[in-house]
Design an enzyme around this catalytic site. Structure first.
Site, mmCIF file in Angstrom:
data_model
loop_
_atom_site.group_PDB
_atom_site.id
_atom_site.type_symbol
_atom_site.label_atom_id
_atom_site.label_comp_id
_atom_site.label_asym_id
_atom_site.label_seq_id
_atom_site.Cartn_x
_atom_site.Cartn_y
_atom_site.Cartn_z
ATOM 1 N N LYS A 163 27.223 57.106 51.233
ATOM 2 C CA LYS A 163 27.883 55.893 50.454
ATOM 3 C C LYS A 163 28.352 54.497 50.652
ATOM 4 O O LYS A 163 27.757 54.290 51.789
ATOM 5 C CB LYS A 163 29.579 56.378 49.820
ATOM 6 C CG LYS A 163 29.334 57.451 49.166
ATOM 7 C CD LYS A 163 28.632 57.584 47.341
ATOM 8 C CE LYS A 163 29.924 56.907 46.463
ATOM 9 N NZ LYS A 163 31.184 57.617 46.775
ATOM 10 N N SER A 207 31.378 55.591 53.355
ATOM 11 C CA SER A 207 32.885 57.256 52.621
ATOM 12 C C SER A 207 33.432 58.107 53.711
ATOM 13 O O SER A 207 31.552 57.880 54.657
ATOM 14 C CB SER A 207 32.218 57.641 51.719
ATOM 15 O OG SER A 207 32.485 59.336 51.489
ATOM 16 N N HIS A 264 26.274 45.113 23.545
ATOM 17 C CA HIS A 264 27.117 46.591 24.244
ATOM 18 C C HIS A 264 26.652 47.829 25.161
ATOM 19 O O HIS A 264 26.253 49.293 25.269
ATOM 20 C CB HIS A 264 26.538 47.955 22.655
ATOM 21 C CG HIS A 264 26.951 47.193 21.239
ATOM 22 N ND1 HIS A 264 28.503 46.775 20.904
ATOM 23 C CD2 HIS A 264 26.470 45.958 20.892
ATOM 24 C CE1 HIS A 264 27.979 46.247 19.447
ATOM 25 N NE2 HIS A 264 27.123 45.565 19.517
ATOM 26 N N GLU A 273 35.144 44.914 43.953
ATOM 27 C CA GLU A 273 36.315 46.384 42.837
ATOM 28 C C GLU A 273 37.397 45.666 42.958
ATOM 29 O O GLU A 273 38.988 45.644 42.079
ATOM 30 C CB GLU A 273 36.616 47.586 43.587
ATOM 31 C CG GLU A 273 35.236 48.560 43.367
ATOM 32 C CD GLU A 273 35.334 50.079 43.884
ATOM 33 O OE1 GLU A 273 35.561 51.113 43.464
ATOM 34 O OE2 GLU A 273 33.907 50.170 45.221
ATOM 35 N N SER A 322 65.686 30.704 48.160
ATOM 36 C CA SER A 322 64.869 31.078 47.971
ATOM 37 C C SER A 322 63.814 30.129 48.892
ATOM 38 O O SER A 322 62.415 30.243 48.849
ATOM 39 C CB SER A 322 64.696 30.413 46.608
ATOM 40 O OG SER A 322 65.127 28.516 46.862
HETATM 41 N N1 ARG Z 1 66.238 27.652 44.829
HETATM 42 C C1 ARG Z 1 65.844 26.722 43.087
HETATM 43 C C2 ARG Z 1 64.950 27.312 41.871
HETATM 44 O O1 ARG Z 1 63.861 27.519 42.747
HETATM 45 C C3 ARG Z 1 66.290 25.788 43.274
HETATM 46 C C4 ARG Z 1 67.282 24.619 41.998
HETATM 47 C C5 ARG Z 1 68.566 25.236 42.407
HETATM 48 N N2 ARG Z 1 69.137 24.822 41.035
HETATM 49 C C6 ARG Z 1 71.082 25.229 41.467
HETATM 50 N N3 ARG Z 1 71.590 24.715 39.823
HETATM 51 N N4 ARG Z 1 71.174 26.749 41.628
HETATM 52 O O2 ARG Z 1 65.015 27.101 40.639
#
Ligand code: ARG
Length: 462
Positions: free
Chosen positions: A285, A279, A158, A292, A23
């Protein structure tokens, strides 16, 4: 390479699966929160006598150095070492600086609670910034309301002409919704204001950590009620995504109103050239693309909320890796929301009201309710007045006329209660001036609302 959990395994994890579960590329955003959480944890361990003073001092110095480095040079927090997540990054950097003492930091703590602390700390520092962005967007609407002065426009129900209102009243209606978004975020902050540390991986920690002191040190108002609950609790993420979704719904409705009102059909406001696009084919345009996009991006934030609720709903008690999905949803919702607030503000700051066009549209048959009120003032029950005016409207429509063309004799054909004063009573200005309640479009009420909003803006630091 060694991971935070390598000991249990004979070999390395599959490289693709490790990358799949990593992550770092998004949770690096929690860098400063992670380090601050660890600083507090180290101090807590030291106070509990778990860390020797020299180790605690080394950890603190190392973490401070890492924090300073990361804050002054964000490129420091990059993936050059294959770290699984931000927690692994910080710990590796710490051990690289201070050696073995760094390997004592994680005593009695798990990443489950660590990531929960980080995300809560993150919201505590980011929510006030988002609230300022909302207030700034509100300020843009207030300035436009001031530029609109005493201009009148039709209000709609409406999407059919209903009654005359001040243009400022219409703009303040959107301000009211945005102010609710600020309040809703305060409620999210209150929900997130809970310290998970002391929960361990799920069952609590065996060290005598003063969690109340930790909460105070980190600026949390309370500690977790239950270690099992808090390690798997991301309700506050759902609440944030809900606040963001409603915030985006409000921006989307603002965008929709200005897309309509700047169109050739309405022409109530002009869009600045800088807030429009052309456009490639049709030379005439002038398209409201930024508005949008604001409207369109609301779908994406609402999608994050729906997706996150689905992710949470089937999880067994405690931490599950599914919870890692919270961060990309939250960060993208935040970025999209802030981006849309800025885009909407920028478009609004360039809008020019067309008072002649809006005033023309605010006269005619939309004064019918005022005609009925006129008869009520002369003693007719409202239901009868409604009937009389309905018939009058039917006639005017068939003759292609409006109230201002009627002679006194023609008024009297519909009710003997109509007198000479009907002509001055039935105008758009008289209509708004007759309104009596503080939330109405009465000029005095709108001026008071504008003044109160400006006071609120000042209180928000704008
Ligand atoms: N990257 C993990 C999360 O965002 C961190 C916690 C990880 N804990 C674990 N037991 N693998 O949730």
């Amino acid at each position: 390479m060694a991971h935070l959990w390598s000991g249990r395994f004979a070999g390395d994890p599959d490289a693709d699966l490790f990358a799949f579960g990593s992550s770092f590329r998004f949770d690096r955003r929690l860098f400063e929160d992670d380090v601050r959480g660890s600083l507090a944890w180290a101090a807590g361990l030291a106070r509990a006598g778990v860390l020797a003073p020299a180790d605690a001092a080394a950890i603190e110095a190392g973490l401070r150095e890492i924090l300073d480095k990361g804050l002054s040079d964000p490129s420091f927090v990059t993936d050059t070492h294959g770290d699984e997540d931000i927690h692994a990054f910080v710990e590796r950097e710490l051990v690289a600086r201070i050696g073995d003492a760094g390997r004592r930091l994680h005593t009695g703590r798990s990443r489950n609670e660590q990531v929960a602390v980080d995300l809560r700390l993150y919201l505590k520092r980011r929510v006030p910034a988002i609230q300022r962005e909302i207030a700034a967007a509100t300020g843009g609407l207030v300035q436009l309301a001031e530029r609109a002065g005493d201009a009148l426009m039709p209000s709609y129900t409406h999407l059919r002409r209903a009654q005359p209102v001040l243009v400022a009243h219409f703009l303040l209606s959107h301000v009211a919704a945005l102010r609710r978004d600020v309040d809703r975020l305060s409620a999210v902050l209150a929900e997130a204001d809970e310290l998970p540390l002391g929960s361990g991986a799920i069952a609590g920690t065996s060290y005598a950590i003063d969690v109340r002191g930790l909460a105070t040190a980190l600026g949390f108002g309370r500690i977790a009620r239950n270690s099992m609950d808090v390690s798997g609790d991301r309700d506050f993420v759902a609440s944030f995504l809900h606040a963001a979704s409603l915030g985006m719904v409000h921006l989307s409705r603002i965008a929709e109103d200005f897309i309509l009102f700047t169109s050739e059909e309405f022409g109530y406001f002009d869009l600045a050239d800088s807030a429009a696009t052309g456009s490639s084919l049709m030379p005439q345009k002038k398209n409201p693309d930024p508005l949008e996009l604001v409207r369109g991006k609301s779908g994406r934030v609402i999608g994050h909320l729906a997706g996150w609720l689905v992710t949470m709903k089937g999880l067994p008690a405690g931490y599950n890796k599914d919870l890692q999905e919270d961060k990309e949803a939250l960060f993208d919702a935040e970025d999209t929301w802030v981006g849309c607030l800025r885009a909407a503000s920028s478009v609004v700051s360039g809008l020019r009201p067309n008072p002649a066009v809006t005033a023309r549209a605010a006269s005619g048959l939309l004064l019918a309710t005022d005609v009925a009120d006129y008869l009520v003032a002369k003693g007719l029950p409202f239901r009868d007045a409604h009937e009389v005016v309905g018939a009058l409207v039917r006639r005017l429509l068939s003759e292609g006329r409006t109230f201002d063309d009627l002679s006194l004799e023609e008024w009297e054909q519909h009710s003997p209660l109509f007198g000479e004063d009907v002509r001055s009573a039935i105008t758009p200005l008289a209509s708004i001036e007759k309104k009596q309640t503080p939330q109405s479009t009465a000029p005095k009420a709108v001026a008071a609302a504008l003044a109160e909003t400006k006071k609120w803006l000042k209180a928000q630091g704008l």
